[in-house]
Scaffold this motif. Structure first.
Motif, PDB file in Angstrom:
ATOM      1  N   LYS A  52       0.810  -1.218   0.000  1.00 19.21           N
ATOM      2  CA  LYS A  52       0.000   0.000   0.000  1.00 19.21           C
ATOM      3  C   LYS A  52       0.848   1.276   0.000  1.00 19.21           C
ATOM      4  O   LYS A  52       0.327   2.375  -0.122  1.00 19.21           O
ATOM      5  N   VAL A  53       2.165   1.092   0.147  1.00 22.75           N
ATOM      6  CA  VAL A  53       3.061   2.247   0.261  1.00 22.75           C
ATOM      7  C   VAL A  53       3.553   2.673  -1.125  1.00 22.75           C
ATOM      8  O   VAL A  53       4.097   1.863  -1.874  1.00 22.75           O
ATOM      9  N   PHE A  54       3.356   3.954  -1.439  1.00 18.90           N
ATOM     10  CA  PHE A  54       3.891   4.478  -2.693  1.00 18.90           C
ATOM     11  C   PHE A  54       5.382   4.762  -2.536  1.00 18.90           C
ATOM     12  O   PHE A  54       6.195   4.395  -3.385  1.00 18.90           O
ATOM     13  N   ILE A  55       5.740   5.435  -1.438  1.00 21.37           N
ATOM     14  CA  ILE A  55       7.148   5.697  -1.151  1.00 21.37           C
ATOM     15  C   ILE A  55       7.366   5.759   0.353  1.00 21.37           C
ATOM     16  O   ILE A  55       6.521   6.261   1.094  1.00 21.37           O
ATOM     17  N   ALA A  56       8.488   5.200   0.795  1.00 14.09           N
ATOM     18  CA  ALA A  56       8.921   5.313   2.189  1.00 14.09           C
ATOM     19  C   ALA A  56      10.421   5.539   2.181  1.00 14.09           C
ATOM     20  O   ALA A  56      11.145   4.897   1.414  1.00 14.09           O
ATOM     21  N   LEU A  57      10.884   6.452   3.027  1.00 14.28           N
ATOM     22  CA  LEU A  57      12.303   6.783   3.024  1.00 14.28           C
ATOM     23  C   LEU A  57      12.758   7.303   4.376  1.00 14.28           C
ATOM     24  O   LEU A  57      11.944   7.664   5.227  1.00 14.28           O
ATOM     25  N   ILE A  58      14.065   7.337   4.546  1.00 14.24           N
ATOM     26  CA  ILE A  58      14.683   8.025   5.670  1.00 14.24           C
ATOM     27  C   ILE A  58      15.109   9.390   5.144  1.00 14.24           C
ATOM     28  O   ILE A  58      15.916   9.476   4.224  1.00 14.24           O
ATOM     29  N   ASP A  59      14.527  10.480   5.699  1.00 14.38           N
ATOM     30  CA  ASP A  59      14.817  11.801   5.153  1.00 14.38           C
ATOM     31  C   ASP A  59      16.150  12.333   5.670  1.00 14.38           C
ATOM     32  O   ASP A  59      16.888  11.646   6.384  1.00 14.38           O
ATOM     33  N   SER A  60      16.475  13.569   5.298  1.00 16.23           N
ATOM     34  CA  SER A  60      17.781  14.144   5.625  1.00 16.23           C
ATOM     35  C   SER A  60      17.978  14.343   7.124  1.00 16.23           C
ATOM     36  O   SER A  60      19.114  14.506   7.587  1.00 16.23           O
ATOM     37  N   LYS A  61      16.873  14.336   7.898  1.00 19.91           N
ATOM     38  CA  LYS A  61      16.963  14.482   9.350  1.00 19.91           C
ATOM     39  C   LYS A  61      16.963  13.137  10.071  1.00 19.91           C
ATOM     40  O   LYS A  61      16.984  13.082  11.295  1.00 19.91           O
ATOM     41  N   GLY A  62      16.921  12.048   9.288  1.00 15.92           N
ATOM     42  CA  GLY A  62      16.889  10.715   9.882  1.00 15.92           C
ATOM     43  C   GLY A  62      15.503  10.265  10.274  1.00 15.92           C
ATOM     44  O   GLY A  62      15.336   9.256  10.964  1.00 15.92           O
ATOM     45  N   LYS A  63      14.486  10.980   9.819  1.00 13.97           N
ATOM     46  CA  LYS A  63      13.094  10.662  10.156  1.00 13.97           C
ATOM     47  C   LYS A  63      12.484   9.747   9.097  1.00 13.97           C
ATOM     48  O   LYS A  63      12.765   9.886   7.905  1.00 13.97           O
ATOM     49  N   PHE A  64      11.641   8.820   9.555  1.00 14.29           N
ATOM     50  CA  PHE A  64      10.941   7.919   8.632  1.00 14.29           C
ATOM     51  C   PHE A  64       9.747   8.658   8.025  1.00 14.29           C
ATOM     52  O   PHE A  64       8.886   9.175   8.728  1.00 14.29           O
ATOM     53  N   PHE A  65       9.719   8.725   6.694  1.00 17.67           N
ATOM     54  CA  PHE A  65       8.638   9.394   5.975  1.00 17.67           C
ATOM     55  C   PHE A  65       8.011   8.407   5.007  1.00 17.67           C
ATOM     56  O   PHE A  65       8.705   7.584   4.412  1.00 17.67           O
ATOM     57  N   TYR A  66       6.676   8.501   4.849  1.00 14.46           N
ATOM     58  CA  TYR A  66       6.018   7.620   3.891  1.00 14.46           C
ATOM     59  C   TYR A  66       4.844   8.336   3.239  1.00 14.46           C
ATOM     60  O   TYR A  66       4.316   9.331   3.777  1.00 14.46           O
ATOM     61  N   GLN A  67       4.429   7.818   2.104  1.00 15.16           N
ATOM     62  CA  GLN A  67       3.210   8.268   1.443  1.00 15.16           C
ATOM     63  C   GLN A  67       2.532   7.059   0.840  1.00 15.16           C
ATOM     64  O   GLN A  67       3.174   6.252   0.162  1.00 15.16           O
ATOM     65  N   LEU A  68       1.226   6.927   1.116  1.00 14.83           N
ATOM     66  CA  LEU A  68       0.478   5.791   0.610  1.00 14.83           C
ATOM     67  C   LEU A  68       0.091   6.005  -0.848  1.00 14.83           C
ATOM     68  O   LEU A  68       0.054   7.133  -1.336  1.00 14.83           O
ATOM     69  N   LYS A  69      -0.223   4.906  -1.515  1.00 20.36           N
ATOM     70  CA  LYS A  69      -0.605   4.988  -2.924  1.00 20.36           C
ATOM     71  C   LYS A  69      -1.884   5.793  -3.107  1.00 20.36           C
ATOM     72  O   LYS A  69      -2.075   6.458  -4.125  1.00 20.36           O
ATOM     73  N   GLU A  70      -2.747   5.798  -2.079  1.00 19.55           N
ATOM     74  CA  GLU A  70      -3.988   6.585  -2.160  1.00 19.55           C
ATOM     75  C   GLU A  70      -3.735   8.070  -2.025  1.00 19.55           C
ATOM     76  O   GLU A  70      -4.608   8.878  -2.306  1.00 19.55           O
ATOM     77  N   GLY A  71      -2.537   8.418  -1.562  1.00 15.31           N
ATOM     78  CA  GLY A  71      -2.195   9.828  -1.427  1.00 15.31           C
ATOM     79  C   GLY A  71      -2.052  10.305   0.004  1.00 15.31           C
ATOM     80  O   GLY A  71      -1.683  11.451   0.249  1.00 15.31           O
ATOM     81  N   GLY A  72      -2.297   9.424   0.993  1.00 13.97           N
ATOM     82  CA  GLY A  72      -2.167   9.837   2.394  1.00 13.97           C
ATOM     83  C   GLY A  72      -0.710   9.971   2.777  1.00 13.97           C
ATOM     84  O   GLY A  72       0.154   9.269   2.300  1.00 13.97           O
ATOM     85  N   THR A  73      -0.387  10.935   3.625  1.00 18.36           N
ATOM     86  CA  THR A  73       0.988  11.163   4.077  1.00 18.36           C
ATOM     87  C   THR A  73       1.074  11.157   5.578  1.00 18.36           C
ATOM     88  O   THR A  73       0.071  11.289   6.276  1.00 18.36           O
ATOM     89  N   ASP A  74       2.313  11.010   6.060  1.00 17.91           N
ATOM     90  CA  ASP A  74       2.566  11.028   7.496  1.00 17.91           C
ATOM     91  C   ASP A  74       2.301  12.388   8.086  1.00 17.91           C
ATOM     92  O   ASP A  74       2.746  13.390   7.554  1.00 17.91           O
TER      93      ASP A  74
END
Length: 227
Positions: free
Chosen positions: A205-227
């Protein structure tokens, strides 16, 4: 028809490989000799595609020859200042200490409207604010503002900061990048726990998930929902 298609596919891959070997510069960043070679390669590749009477090898051999020539010139430029001057030229100082060098502007055939446009695109509106503007050999303009007008940095203000890191993609379009997980010293169990903490039932269900430049876990669902 099939022969034309096959010749086109072969020549396409040959040109792509040739350009990849030449390097990663964009068209606007190419030196003059590199741009000439790129144009000649495209012309040589198009001839056997258009005319099936021309043997395919008559298109391939000149392309390979140009690739070899580009490699030789690049190597010569690495080792010789004279070669760099002959094939790539020298950077030109267009503005010095807030004053335009009119003779250099005419020599480089760089008109005043183009100069102002380049300055505006880089966020500079006043000639007197610029210490140096240098026309690079690739045709790009490098601007160095006067020291007193440079933006204030956190170091200038003595603010303690931590170095930002390069963001690392862990999931893309529902697929886990196991190599990147190893890069950040994580595993699939850690990723699963992060997904559970964010109430995500499946990685599909995850479109993208990553560790950002601050070391925080970020994700966005395929439906368009974000953290």
């Amino acid at each position: 028809m099939f022969i034309v298609m096959l010749r086109t596919i072969i020549l396409y891959f040959i040109v792509v490989i040739t350009m990849r070997i030449m390097g990663k510069r964009q068209i606007g960043e190419m030196q003059p000799f590199e741009l000439v070679i790129a144009i000649m390669v495209s012309e040589l590749a198009s001839l056997p595609m258009q005319d099936t009477r021309i043997p395919l090898v008559h298109g391939v051999i000149p392309i390979v020859t140009l690739l070899f020539l580009q490699a030789v010139i690049s190597m010569a430029e690495l080792k010789s200042e004279v070669a760099r001057t002959i094939f790539s030229g020298k950077p030109s100082i267009i503005i010095k200490d807030g004053t335009i060098d009119i003779k250099q502007l005419k020599y480089d055939r760089f008109n005043i409207n183009d100069l102002f446009e380049e300055l505006r695109l880089q966020g500079y509106y006043n000639i007197e604010d610029i210490q140096y503007a240098i026309l690079e050999t690739s045709g790009q303009l490098s601007v160095i503002p006067k020291t007193e007008l440079e933006p204030v940095t956190r170091q200038d203000m003595k603010i303690k900061t931590t170095q930002d890191l390069l963001p690392v993609t862990l999931v893309l379009d529902g697929k886990i990048n196991h190599h990147n997980l190893k890069v950040v010293d994580k595993n699939t169990s850690w990723l699963s726990s992060q997904l559970k903490q964010n109430n995500i039932a499946s990685v599909d269900k995850v479109f993208i998930a990553l560790i950002d430049s601050k070391g925080k876990f970020f994700y966005q669902l395929k439906e368009g929902g974000t953290d």
